[in-house]
Design a protein around this motif. Structure first.
Motif, PDB file in Angstrom:
ATOM      1  N   GLU A 129       0.799  -1.222   0.000  1.00 42.11           N
ATOM      2  CA  GLU A 129       0.000   0.000   0.000  1.00 42.11           C
ATOM      3  C   GLU A 129       0.837   1.279   0.000  1.00 42.11           C
ATOM      4  O   GLU A 129       0.547   2.227  -0.711  1.00 42.11           O
ATOM      5  CB  GLU A 129      -0.968  -0.033   1.181  1.00 42.11           C
ATOM      6  N   TYR A 130       1.883   1.293   0.826  1.00 42.23           N
ATOM      7  CA  TYR A 130       2.779   2.453   0.896  1.00 42.23           C
ATOM      8  C   TYR A 130       4.205   1.981   0.736  1.00 42.23           C
ATOM      9  O   TYR A 130       4.562   0.881   1.178  1.00 42.23           O
ATOM     10  CB  TYR A 130       2.644   3.174   2.247  1.00 42.23           C
ATOM     11  N   THR A 131       5.043   2.836   0.142  1.00 44.37           N
ATOM     12  CA  THR A 131       6.448   2.475   0.009  1.00 44.37           C
ATOM     13  C   THR A 131       7.279   3.747  -0.048  1.00 44.37           C
ATOM     14  O   THR A 131       6.758   4.844  -0.281  1.00 44.37           O
ATOM     15  CB  THR A 131       6.676   1.582  -1.236  1.00 44.37           C
ATOM     16  N   LEU A 132       8.587   3.601   0.184  1.00 41.27           N
ATOM     17  CA  LEU A 132       9.501   4.736   0.112  1.00 41.27           C
ATOM     18  C   LEU A 132      10.324   4.641  -1.151  1.00 41.27           C
ATOM     19  O   LEU A 132      10.601   3.549  -1.645  1.00 41.27           O
ATOM     20  CB  LEU A 132      10.464   4.722   1.309  1.00 41.27           C
ATOM     21  N   ASP A 133      10.725   5.794  -1.658  1.00 42.69           N
ATOM     22  CA  ASP A 133      11.698   5.803  -2.743  1.00 42.69           C
ATOM     23  C   ASP A 133      12.474   7.094  -2.654  1.00 42.69           C
ATOM     24  O   ASP A 133      12.240   7.912  -1.766  1.00 42.69           O
ATOM     25  CB  ASP A 133      11.022   5.634  -4.110  1.00 42.69           C
ATOM     26  N   ASP A 134      13.416   7.272  -3.601  1.00 45.05           N
ATOM     27  CA  ASP A 134      14.210   8.481  -3.621  1.00 45.05           C
ATOM     28  C   ASP A 134      13.800   9.311  -4.829  1.00 45.05           C
ATOM     29  O   ASP A 134      13.502   8.761  -5.894  1.00 45.05           O
ATOM     30  CB  ASP A 134      15.697   8.112  -3.710  1.00 45.05           C
ATOM     31  N   GLU A 135      13.802  10.621  -4.665  1.00 42.36           N
ATOM     32  CA  GLU A 135      13.421  11.536  -5.746  1.00 42.36           C
ATOM     33  C   GLU A 135      14.106  11.178  -7.070  1.00 42.36           C
ATOM     34  O   GLU A 135      13.490  11.231  -8.138  1.00 42.36           O
ATOM     35  CB  GLU A 135      13.804  12.963  -5.326  1.00 42.36           C
ATOM     36  N   GLU A 136      15.388  10.796  -6.951  1.00 42.84           N
ATOM     37  CA  GLU A 136      16.216  10.481  -8.124  1.00 42.84           C
ATOM     38  C   GLU A 136      15.600   9.411  -9.045  1.00 42.84           C
ATOM     39  O   GLU A 136      15.862   9.388 -10.238  1.00 42.84           O
ATOM     40  CB  GLU A 136      17.563   9.978  -7.572  1.00 42.84           C
ATOM     41  N   TYR A 137      14.806   8.504  -8.468  1.00 46.56           N
ATOM     42  CA  TYR A 137      14.297   7.374  -9.252  1.00 46.56           C
ATOM     43  C   TYR A 137      12.822   7.509  -9.611  1.00 46.56           C
ATOM     44  O   TYR A 137      12.205   6.546 -10.069  1.00 46.56           O
ATOM     45  CB  TYR A 137      14.527   6.064  -8.482  1.00 46.56           C
ATOM     46  N   LEU A 138      12.255   8.689  -9.373  1.00 46.55           N
ATOM     47  CA  LEU A 138      10.829   8.860  -9.646  1.00 46.55           C
ATOM     48  C   LEU A 138      10.628   9.801 -10.822  1.00 46.55           C
ATOM     49  O   LEU A 138      11.330  10.789 -10.967  1.00 46.55           O
ATOM     50  CB  LEU A 138      10.121   9.401  -8.395  1.00 46.55           C
ATOM     51  N   VAL A 139       9.677   9.449 -11.658  1.00 48.10           N
ATOM     52  CA  VAL A 139       9.376  10.256 -12.843  1.00 48.10           C
ATOM     53  C   VAL A 139       7.935  10.730 -12.720  1.00 48.10           C
ATOM     54  O   VAL A 139       7.012   9.923 -12.553  1.00 48.10           O
ATOM     55  CB  VAL A 139       9.557   9.424 -14.126  1.00 48.10           C
TER      56      VAL A 139
END
Ligand SMILES: [Zn+2]
Ligand SMILES: [Zn+2]
Length: 364
Positions: A129-139
């Protein structure tokens, strides 16, 4: 909250309860997952043929074809804000200082093989449902594309192939006339490949197993392309019926079909291979003619895998173009939408085109 995880050493696939993640890093982004597309890679992982958990864990959370909403951003995140829709880049760089592609931000060309991939290789995926990521890998994705944006990740494979095919075609010192394109395979990637060819003005043929008159053939016709069924036409003699092709996009992953591709090319043509054939099984083929043609007709055959940020941006543009040219055909690629609880069962079915898991359905 729930997540769908595979336990490779116990050969088990099941829903697990995991704690909701909390934002920690300054460049981190907390995401609420909206949709996750399922594909052959997920099927291979859930039948324990492929995939590996993060270091120190016995389970891998599945799901790499993501569409999520930004919930919260770290203090050093500048390009995203809560409410934005994003797709995550699947592959993440290796840590080898000598790996030039990874150091240049193009882990899709990684030379060490020590990259990680969310939902596939040593990094948890998005079927949660929720997850973390880094700005660098998001489009960031335009909201107008929300209902089809889960197709962006599979489309990036085609976008990367198209960039490279164009670079090879650009070597030709003359203006080509009307060009002909062939797609081998009518799965989601093949059909997206057909859309790219049609959108670029190619007279396009799709060749696949399914019968003429079936749903996939109808979808191909709705693009203005033609469909030829392998049931009525062996690939060896396909060119006799349809003529040869300037560009071939292969998305089948069957060695014999992949080898046949170069024999269907016109002089100066290019064939792109994206399917991944099984190793092993010996097949007897005569390669002399293919290799002679390759040289004597200036042909090119290359393989491509995965995609970098540039390809994600180009896939978004292509999807916007498709939604102007043939929006209903694009929507028809998504044949099943289902809740997380049904995802495991869906991984065993092979009907339809693209199955998509919807998460946080009450929050939406
Ligand atoms: Zn996939
Ligand atoms: Zn690398």
């Amino acid at each position: 909250m729930q997540a769908l995880a595979v336990f490779p050493s116990e050969k088990r696939l099941q829903l697990v309860d995991i704690p909701q993640p909390k934002l920690q890093d300054a460049t981190g982004v907390l995401l609420r997952v909206h949709e996750v597309g399922l594909c052959g890679t997920d099927r291979e992982i859930s039948s324990f043929e492929y995939g590996s958990p993060p270091p120190g864990s016995d389970r891998l959370i599945l799901g790499h074809e993501s569409l999520a909403e930004v919930v919260e951003v770290g203090r050093r995140v500048h390009s995203l804000r809560p409410g934005d829709l994003v797709v995550a880049i699947v592959r993440r760089p290796c840590t080898d200082a000598e790996c030039r592609p990874c150091r240049a931000g193009r882990s899709d060309f990684c030379v060490t093989g020590h990259f990680t991939e969310r939902g596939i290789k040593q990094a948890d995926g998005f079927l949660t449902e929720y997850t973390l990521d880094d700005e660098e890998y998001l489009v960031k994705v335009p909201k107008a594309l929300a209902d089809v944006a889960v197709l962006i990740e599979p489309l990036t494979v085609v976008s990367k192939a198209a960039v490279q095919a164009r670079a090879i075609l650009d070597r030709l010192p003359y203006e080509p006339g009307l060009q002909r394109g062939l797609v081998l395979g009518a799965g989601p990637v093949g059909l997206l490949g057909a859309m790219v060819l049609v959108a670029n003005g190619y007279e396009t043929v799709v060749y696949s197993r399914e019968p003429e008159g079936g749903d996939k053939a109808k979808l191909v016709h709705s693009l203005g392309a033609s469909y030829v069924s392998a049931a009525s036409q062996p690939i060896e003699t396909l060119a006799e019926q349809t003529g040869e092709f300037d560009v071939i996009f292969e998305a089948v992953g069957v060695a014999l079909v992949m080898m046949a591709a170069s024999r269907l090319l016109r002089a100066n043509g290019v064939a792109v291979l994206t399917g991944i054939p099984a190793e092993g099984a010996a097949t007897e083929i005569v390669v002399g003619r293919s290799l002679r043609d390759l040289v004597l007709k200036n042909q090119a055959v290359f393989g491509t895998v995965n995609a970098g940020r540039r390809d994600y941006l180009s896939a978004i543009q292509q999807l916007e173009q498709f939604m102007i040219l043939f929006p209903e055909s694009v929507r028809r690629l998504i044949t099943h939408r289902l809740p997380l609880a049904d995802a495991a069962r869906t991984l065993t079915r092979t009907d339809g085109i693209k199955s998509v898991v919807q998460l946080n359905m009450d929050a939406a």
